[in-house]
Scaffold this active site. Structure first.
Site, PDB file in Angstrom:
ATOM      1  N   ASP B 240       0.795  -1.115   0.234  1.00  0.00           N
ATOM      2  CA  ASP B 240      -0.007  -0.042   0.206  1.00  0.00           C
ATOM      3  C   ASP B 240       0.806   1.371   0.017  1.00  0.00           C
ATOM      4  O   ASP B 240       0.792   2.133  -0.858  1.00  0.00           O
ATOM      5  CB  ASP B 240      -0.982   0.019   1.380  1.00  0.00           C
ATOM      6  CG  ASP B 240      -2.079  -0.952   0.977  1.00  0.00           C
ATOM      7  OD1 ASP B 240      -2.411  -1.145  -0.144  1.00  0.00           O
ATOM      8  OD2 ASP B 240      -2.746  -1.171   2.208  1.00  0.00           O
ATOM      9  N   ILE B 337       4.730  13.536 -30.551  1.00  0.00           N
ATOM     10  CA  ILE B 337       4.956  14.664 -30.823  1.00  0.00           C
ATOM     11  C   ILE B 337       6.347  14.897 -31.295  1.00  0.00           C
ATOM     12  O   ILE B 337       6.632  15.767 -32.120  1.00  0.00           O
ATOM     13  CB  ILE B 337       4.925  15.763 -29.586  1.00  0.00           C
ATOM     14  CG1 ILE B 337       3.275  15.639 -29.263  1.00  0.00           C
ATOM     15  CG2 ILE B 337       5.248  16.778 -29.653  1.00  0.00           C
ATOM     16  CD1 ILE B 337       2.913  16.112 -27.734  1.00  0.00           C
ATOM     17  N   GLY B 340       9.616  11.060 -35.608  1.00  0.00           N
ATOM     18  CA  GLY B 340      10.778  10.011 -35.724  1.00  0.00           C
ATOM     19  C   GLY B 340      11.753  10.067 -34.791  1.00  0.00           C
ATOM     20  O   GLY B 340      12.358   9.200 -34.478  1.00  0.00           O
ATOM     21  N   GLU B 363       4.493  -4.001  -8.018  1.00  0.00           N
ATOM     22  CA  GLU B 363       3.640  -3.346  -6.687  1.00  0.00           C
ATOM     23  C   GLU B 363       2.210  -3.462  -7.066  1.00  0.00           C
ATOM     24  O   GLU B 363       1.528  -2.778  -6.714  1.00  0.00           O
ATOM     25  CB  GLU B 363       4.268  -2.120  -6.291  1.00  0.00           C
ATOM     26  CG  GLU B 363       5.545  -2.299  -5.858  1.00  0.00           C
ATOM     27  CD  GLU B 363       6.156  -1.406  -4.907  1.00  0.00           C
ATOM     28  OE1 GLU B 363       5.366  -0.744  -4.461  1.00  0.00           O
ATOM     29  OE2 GLU B 363       7.511  -0.985  -5.036  1.00  0.00           O
ATOM     30  N   GLY B 364       1.642  -4.448  -7.957  1.00  0.00           N
ATOM     31  CA  GLY B 364       0.348  -4.557  -8.351  1.00  0.00           C
ATOM     32  C   GLY B 364      -0.059  -4.246  -9.459  1.00  0.00           C
ATOM     33  O   GLY B 364       0.363  -2.959  -9.887  1.00  0.00           O
TER      34      GLY B 364
HETATM   35  C1  LIG Z   1      11.157  -5.003 -13.204  1.00  0.00           C
HETATM   36  C2  LIG Z   1      10.500  -5.735 -12.141  1.00  0.00           C
HETATM   37  C3  LIG Z   1      10.637  -5.522 -10.662  1.00  0.00           C
HETATM   38  C4  LIG Z   1       9.975  -5.992  -9.628  1.00  0.00           C
HETATM   39  N1  LIG Z   1      10.382  -5.874  -8.143  1.00  0.00           N
HETATM   40  C5  LIG Z   1       9.734  -6.911  -7.364  1.00  0.00           C
HETATM   41  C6  LIG Z   1      10.422  -6.619  -6.122  1.00  0.00           C
HETATM   42  O1  LIG Z   1      11.104  -5.856  -5.737  1.00  0.00           O
HETATM   43  N2  LIG Z   1       9.796  -7.550  -5.145  1.00  0.00           N
HETATM   44  C7  LIG Z   1       8.705  -8.483  -5.324  1.00  0.00           C
HETATM   45  O2  LIG Z   1       8.275  -9.203  -4.618  1.00  0.00           O
HETATM   46  N3  LIG Z   1       8.211  -8.369  -6.646  1.00  0.00           N
HETATM   47  C8  LIG Z   1       8.762  -7.566  -7.622  1.00  0.00           C
HETATM   48  N4  LIG Z   1       8.482  -7.508  -9.057  1.00  0.00           N
HETATM   49  C9  LIG Z   1       7.120  -8.558  -9.157  1.00  0.00           C
HETATM   50  C10 LIG Z   1       5.604  -7.781  -9.658  1.00  0.00           C
HETATM   51  O3  LIG Z   1       5.416  -7.309  -8.381  1.00  0.00           O
HETATM   52  C11 LIG Z   1       4.974  -8.868 -10.355  1.00  0.00           C
HETATM   53  O4  LIG Z   1       5.500  -8.984 -11.487  1.00  0.00           O
HETATM   54  C12 LIG Z   1       3.572  -8.433 -10.534  1.00  0.00           C
HETATM   55  O5  LIG Z   1       2.863  -8.160  -9.124  1.00  0.00           O
HETATM   56  C13 LIG Z   1       2.872  -9.077 -11.352  1.00  0.00           C
HETATM   57  O6  LIG Z   1       2.848 -10.433 -11.077  1.00  0.00           O
HETATM   58  P1  LIG Z   1       3.324 -11.531 -12.285  1.00  0.00           P
HETATM   59  O7  LIG Z   1       4.364 -11.102 -13.046  1.00  0.00           O
HETATM   60  O8  LIG Z   1       3.529 -12.798 -11.834  1.00  0.00           O
HETATM   61  O9  LIG Z   1       1.831 -11.356 -13.143  1.00  0.00           O
HETATM   62  P2  LIG Z   1       0.699 -12.261 -12.946  1.00  0.00           P
HETATM   63  O10 LIG Z   1       0.193 -12.081 -11.661  1.00  0.00           O
HETATM   64  O11 LIG Z   1       0.745 -13.633 -13.813  1.00  0.00           O
HETATM   65  O12 LIG Z   1      -0.347 -11.366 -14.069  1.00  0.00           O
HETATM   66  C14 LIG Z   1      -0.393 -11.618 -15.550  1.00  0.00           C
HETATM   67  C15 LIG Z   1      -1.530 -10.930 -15.907  1.00  0.00           C
HETATM   68  O13 LIG Z   1      -2.780 -11.353 -15.408  1.00  0.00           O
HETATM   69  C16 LIG Z   1      -3.517 -10.174 -14.747  1.00  0.00           C
HETATM   70  N5  LIG Z   1      -4.373 -10.691 -13.551  1.00  0.00           N
HETATM   71  C17 LIG Z   1      -3.593 -11.392 -12.763  1.00  0.00           C
HETATM   72  N6  LIG Z   1      -4.608 -11.633 -11.626  1.00  0.00           N
HETATM   73  C18 LIG Z   1      -5.523 -11.031 -11.942  1.00  0.00           C
HETATM   74  C19 LIG Z   1      -6.918 -10.906 -11.351  1.00  0.00           C
HETATM   75  N7  LIG Z   1      -7.117 -11.142 -10.363  1.00  0.00           N
HETATM   76  N8  LIG Z   1      -7.781  -9.932 -12.065  1.00  0.00           N
HETATM   77  C20 LIG Z   1      -7.507  -9.437 -13.079  1.00  0.00           C
HETATM   78  N9  LIG Z   1      -6.212  -9.737 -13.733  1.00  0.00           N
HETATM   79  C21 LIG Z   1      -5.444 -10.462 -13.121  1.00  0.00           C
HETATM   80  C22 LIG Z   1      -2.435  -9.121 -14.416  1.00  0.00           C
HETATM   81  O14 LIG Z   1      -3.024  -8.005 -14.073  1.00  0.00           O
HETATM   82  C23 LIG Z   1      -1.402  -9.363 -15.493  1.00  0.00           C
HETATM   83  O15 LIG Z   1      -2.308  -8.592 -16.529  1.00  0.00           O
HETATM   84  C24 LIG Z   1       9.111  -7.108 -10.067  1.00  0.00           C
HETATM   85  C25 LIG Z   1       8.698  -7.114 -11.388  1.00  0.00           C
HETATM   86  C26 LIG Z   1       9.394  -6.640 -12.332  1.00  0.00           C
HETATM   87  C27 LIG Z   1       9.019  -6.750 -13.857  1.00  0.00           C
END
Ligand SMILES: Cc1cc2nc3c(=O)[nH]c(=O)nc-3n(C[C@H](O)[C@H](O)[C@H](O)COP(=O)(O)OP(=O)(O)OC[C@H]3O[C@@H](n4cnc5c(N)ncnc54)[C@H](O)[C@@H]3O)c2cc1C
Ligand SMILES: Cc1cc2nc3c(=O)[nH]c(=O)nc-3n(C[C@H](O)[C@H](O)[C@H](O)COP(=O)(O)OP(=O)(O)OC[C@H]3O[C@@H](n4cnc5c(N)ncnc54)[C@H](O)[C@@H]3O)c2cc1C
Lengths: 320, 379, 259
Positions: B240, B337, B340, B363-364
């Site tokens: 949060d 804007i 190229g 973070e969500g």
């Molecule tokens: C560059 C980077 C840095 C990060 N840093 C951290 C970190 O420091 N610490 C950490 O713990 N994590 C970290 N993360 C992880 C990040 O928080 C997750 O990638 C993110 O929460 C999404 O999870 P996922 O990639 O598994 O996607 P998924 O959960 O597999 O989601 C895939 C798709 O499904 C959708 N989806 C999933 N569930 C639902 C739902 N219930 N309703 C609707 N749509 C849904 C999602 O919105 C998305 O479009 C990082 C990720 C990246 C890429």
């Protein structure tokens, strides 16, 4: 009453700004009906008075004293204030050089008069002097009036034309008490080489980040030598350590107005333009066709400076 | 209601902007291109108090508000979103949970180390099978005498390659689902810990995204953070707050795109006049500026509520959603804007575009933000 | 040591200048900063204190907003601040400002060991107040200083002069006008910003100083400001390098007549 020019000499030779100030003083004296006088301060400098006569002075007052050998603002200001007390001039002119920048305000405080610094124009009309001084690094120009009886002004170097003219040219000695200076000059280091000083130069070649490194300045130096120019720099090149800060042109560097300013590998940031925007002719050499320098350059050359500058040097050599 | 900066907010803005322009901006392109962690600037940010903005002074933080924190992250991210996320993770994801849930001893040691910038922190939550569904995590912590023994792997962990400490979320009782999850503080010089894969990414390339591998990693019993079985709450509370940081990061990127595109539009001449005089361009800039201001107000309101100790989860989710989508839109239209030129690496717009995308994911995701908001709205 | 730093709040160097209908420059919506050269002065003052002990007092002449500039200096590490604020000082010339500062520093804030100023303010670019103040206080001055050392009640300063530099020695108290290069200016840390809130900031009127409006009546008056004529983009030279260079040299010689 009179207009007084405070002559500036260093190591026994008069500086160009003094002739600019005398020429301006002469023009103003003719408009206002004042006499033009010069004050020459130093040690063993009486011989310089003749040179001053070429610019229409009616009288040269000489203060030649062993105690005034090395310039110190407090001692010189005391001499100047004593002369002003005797002479009660309407206007005192200095160069806006490192000498005048310090001496003029110190003297103005002693005399308790108004001073307009770094003037780019002074005129006499409707019975009063009007001073033009750029503010906000040239982004605006202020028109100032100064309540008399005495007024002071410093003149931006290289802006006022030098005009020779005839004058009575009497030479008198002025004697006054000289206070002990509060500062001692223990050393002077002048930049080596025969390149002209940045603020006095007729031509300046400047380089910026586009030079790619300190070696890039070799190219700028070669161009400067081919043109008899001084070398300047943008802040980016100074910050990168490629050039000393004394070479920086711009808002937080030197303000210059040469006849020709050649900017190579300089983007033309507003702060840089503030230092060279009043140059008579600007040449920009930049590989980026959108670079801001092209918005102010009289001649814009779009291309790689590493190709253009060597070719330019060759061409200039052919001419000689 | 007041919409003016306090003295300290103004000064913080001035300082952060100056620092970002003079120290962060000049290396931003290189940091991105070379995948380079900006270590020297992170150290300087520690000295300036930027690594523990709202941590109390007694724990070597700066004792400032969350609004100040939001302002600072925006200014840093305006120049370099990689540096922005490094800062945001240390402040929000590592310091904050210890500030809220930590014991006095944990605060004196870990919080003070990270808030002062001596040490860098990260949060280990995401796993291969636990992304949006974070409660499905598999990493375990088992008590063995005076030590917890941790096994499992975390992925996508920001700062994972450089961090000294990790706030780790692991299961202490798989039978209990999310009620069996607990939080820990792990020192990463532990022999049972190693860094696995480092991700190669579209954007924020100056910040590391690492796999954390725990193999019989033993940590002292007292490194449990909060109560046993309350770790999921630690994670949610932490996220949060983190969303205020990411919203601010997105604001920084959005502003960068809008400012750069505006400057370009005033200079680029086509059909005999600057393109800024074309209504098509003006409307884009008007819309983007409006979205940016709205997102900023939402973000600062969430920060304000957090400062007041009031619930702010919904507001933080709204702020992040709006700011992330604004950043993406600003970067997309910013490139438009510039035409190229915007598509080339000579201008930073393409970097803003790549950086903006992540703010809709971590973070969500934006979908999860809508879920959080809807749950709040419908309850 | 009692160390004084004189500062001025100025427009941000990026600020767009607008001349109002009254011929005066408008400050509406302009971002205000501590004059960049004054930052070097404040930094040097704080370093001097860190080395020698004592206190740093920052002083300025200005309006309400000038308090922000003073707070910024307090956040950098100065100990207390004095603002001279008076309706009669609005639009004051350099002479008036130096009279007010000199009065403050010779009476209420007497007993200083060293005074730092910037070498000039980037707004009016006049570079008068430091030298006027030195004269009024009967002090030695080192102007445009790029290096400074203090020992045994003496200051040794390296000063930039046209085409080089010189080294000056003087007894303290003295006035030092800072140039870029003197030091690296620190950013105020966040804890510094928090502490600044509680540091004393005293506001004094002219009558608090024992001055009247007449004492500071300006001698230099801005009749009107104008914007400089815009510089227009000139010719763009294109083509092969040799051609372009030949064209350029010809133009410089024959059209511009500058070489
Ligand atoms: C560059 C980077 C840095 C990060 N840093 C951290 C970190 O420091 N610490 C950490 O713990 N994590 C970290 N993360 C992880 C990040 O928080 C997750 O990638 C993110 O929460 C999404 O999870 P996922 O990639 O598994 O996607 P998924 O959960 O597999 O989601 C895939 C798709 O499904 C959708 N989806 C999933 N569930 C639902 C739902 N219930 N309703 C609707 N749509 C849904 C999602 O919105 C998305 O479009 C990082 C990720 C990246 C890429
Ligand atoms: C308070 C303040 C005060 C400042 N004061 C000053 C000042 O006094 N003076 C000053 O200069 N700046 C000053 N600046 C900095 C200013 O804003 C710019 O950052 C600086 O002028 C940029 O320097 P530059 O043009 O060398 O570098 P850049 O802006 O990086 O430009 C380099 C240029 O080189 C060109 N280039 C690169 N390679 C080549 C090549 N092979 N051939 C041809 N062209 C090439 C590029 O296209 C580019 O246009 C100040 C800034 C602030 C905030």
């Amino acid at each position: 009453m009179s207009i007084v020019v405070c002559a500036e000499q260093r190591d026994g030779s008069l500086r160009k700004i003094t002739f600019e100030a005398l020429s301006t003083g002469k023009r103003l004296a003719e408009a206002s009906g004042e006499t033009l006088k010069a004050l020459l301060i130093g040690n063993g400098i009486a011989g310089l008075a003749d040179e001053l006569k070429k610019y229409g002075v009616d009288e040269v007052a000489v203060v030649d004293n062993a105690a005034l050998g090395a310039y110190t603002a407090d001692a010189y200001a005391a001499v100047l204030a004593a002369y002003v007390a005797q002479e009660n001039p309407a206007l005192v002119l200095f160069g806006h050089s490192s000498f005048g920048k310090e001496l003029a305000p110190r003297a103005a405080a002693k005399v308790d008069c108004g001073l307009v610094s770094d003037c780019i124009d002074i005129n006499f009309a409707d019975g009063d002097y009007l001073f033009k001084h750029p503010v906000y690094a040239g982004k605006a120009i202020g028109n100032y009036k100064v309540a008399g009886p005495v007024r002071m002004a410093t003149l931006r170097p290289n802006v006022f034309p030098i005009v020779e003219s005839a004058g009575a040219g009497a030479v008198v000695n002025f004697a006054t008490d000289i206070p002990a200076a509060k500062v001692t000059v223990t050393g002077t280091m002048m930049a080596s080489g025969d390149r002209p000083e940045l603020t006095e130069a007729d031509i300046i070649c400047s380089g910026g980040r586009g030079l790619g490194g300190p070696e890039g300045f070799k190219l700028i130096e070669a161009l400067a030598d081919a043109l008899g120019a001084a070398v300047g720099s943008s802040r980016a090149a100074v910050d990168a350590g490629w050039r000393e800060h004394a070479a920086q042109v711009g808002q937080t560097g030197k303000v210059v107005s040469p006849n020709l300013y050649v900017a190579s590998g300089i983007s033309g940031a507003i702060q840089h333009l503030a230092g060279m925007g009043s140059s008579k002719v600007i040449v920009g050499i930049n590989k980026d066709g959108e670079a801001n320098i092209f918005n102010v350059a009289d001649y814009g050359v779009e291309g790689d400076l590493n190709k253009i500058i060597p070719a330019l040097i060759e061409k200039l050599k052919e001419l000689q | 209601m007041e919409f003016v900066y306090s003295d300290e907010e103004r000064m913080m803005l001035q300082m952060a902007r100056g620092f970002a322009e003079k120290e962060v901006k000049p290396i931003a392109k290189e940091v991105d291109k070379e995948h380079k962690f900006p270590a020297a600037n992170v150290k300087k940010m520690g000295e300036l108090g930027l690594m523990g903005v709202s941590v109390p002074v007694e724990y070597e933080g700066s004792g400032m508000s969350n609004i100040c924190y939001a302002i600072a992250i925006e200014e840093i991210s305006r120049q370099c979103a990689s540096t922005g996320v490094i800062m945001s993770v240390n402040n929000s994801l590592a310091c904050d949970p210890i500030k809220i849930f930590g014991t006095e001893a944990q605060k004196k040691k870990y919080l003070a180390d990270m808030a002062s910038g001596r040490k860098l922190g990260c949060l280990g939550l995401t796993e291969p099978n636990a992304g949006s569904d974070a409660a499905n995590l598999q990493t375990t912590a088992v008590l063995d005498g005076d030590e917890w023994v941790i096994n499992g792997r975390k992925i996508f962990i920001t700062n994972g390659n450089e961090a000294d400490y990790c706030v780790l979320i692991a299961s202490t009782d798989k039978t209990q689902g999310h009620r069996g999850i607990s939080a820990f503080i792990v020192e990463l010089d532990n022999p049972g810990f190693s860094v696995g894969t480092l991700e190669d990414k579209l954007g924020i390339r100056g910040s590391s995204t690492a796999e954390l591998v725990f193999e019989d990693c033993r940590i002292p019993k007292e490194n449990l953070l909060g109560e046993i079985g309350k770790g999921f709450k630690v994670a949610l509370t932490t996220l949060d707050g983190g969303r205020i940081g990411i919203a601010s990061q997105a604001l920084g990127i959005a502003r960068a795109a809008i400012e750069d595109a505006t400057a370009y539009a005033k200079e680029r001449v086509q059909f005999g006049k600057p393109i800024a005089q074309l209504q098509a361009i003006q409307w884009m800039l008007a819309d983007l500026s409006t979205h940016y201001e709205a997102a900023r107000l939402l973000t600062h309101r969430a920060a304000y509520l957090k400062d007041q100790g009031q619930p702010f989860g919904k507001e933080a989710a709204m702020a992040k959603l709006m700011a992330a989508e604004t950043a993406m839109k600003a970067a997309t239209q910013g490139i438009q804007i510039l035409g190229g030129y915007g598509y080339t690496t000579d201008y930073p717009l393409e970097r803003y575009f790549r950086d903006a995308k992540i703010t809709e994911i971590y973070e969500g995701t934006s979908e999860v933000m809508r879920l959080v908001i809807a749950t709040n709205v419908l309850k | 040591m009692k160390i004084v730093a004189c500062i001025k709040q100025t427009f941000d160097t990026e600020a767009k200048i607008v001349v109002g209908g009254n011929g005066q420059i408008s400050d509406e919506g302009v971002n205000l900063i501590v004059n960049p050269y004054d930052e070097f002065a404040v930094e040097e003052a704080i370093r001097t204190k860190e080395k020698n002990g004592g206190e740093v007092v920052v002083v300025t002449v200005g309006g309400d907003k000038a308090q922000e500039a003073l707070r910024y200096c307090l956040a950098m590490g100065a100990d207390r601040a004095v603002l001279i604020q008076d309706a009669a000082m609005v639009g004051a010339d350099s002479r008036a400002v130096s009279i007010a500062l000199a009065k403050l520093l010779s009476e209420k804030e007497a007993g200083y060991d060293i005074i730092f100023t910037g070498k000039e303010a980037v707004d009016d670019g006049a570079a008068q107040v430091p030298s006027r103040l030195a004269e009024k206080l009967d002090l030695a001055q080192a102007n445009v200083v790029t290096a400074l050392s203090l020992a045994d009640g003496k200051a040794t300063a390296t000063c930039e002069i046209d085409g080089g530099s010189e080294i000056l020695e003087m007894a303290l108290p003295a006035l030092i006008s800072a140039q870029k290069g003197l030091n690296e200016v620190r950013y105020p840390s966040l804890p510094g910003i928090m502490k600044a809130k509680r540091k004393p900031l005293e506001v004094l009127s002219l009558s608090d100083l024992g001055l009247s409006a007449d004492d500071v009546a300006s001698k230099v008056v801005l009749a009107a400001a104008e914007l400089p004529p815009a510089r227009k983009a000139g010719q763009r030279l294109t083509g092969e390098v040799d051609e372009v260079v030949a064209k350029l040299v010809k133009l410089l010689k024959e059209e511009a007549k500058v070489i």
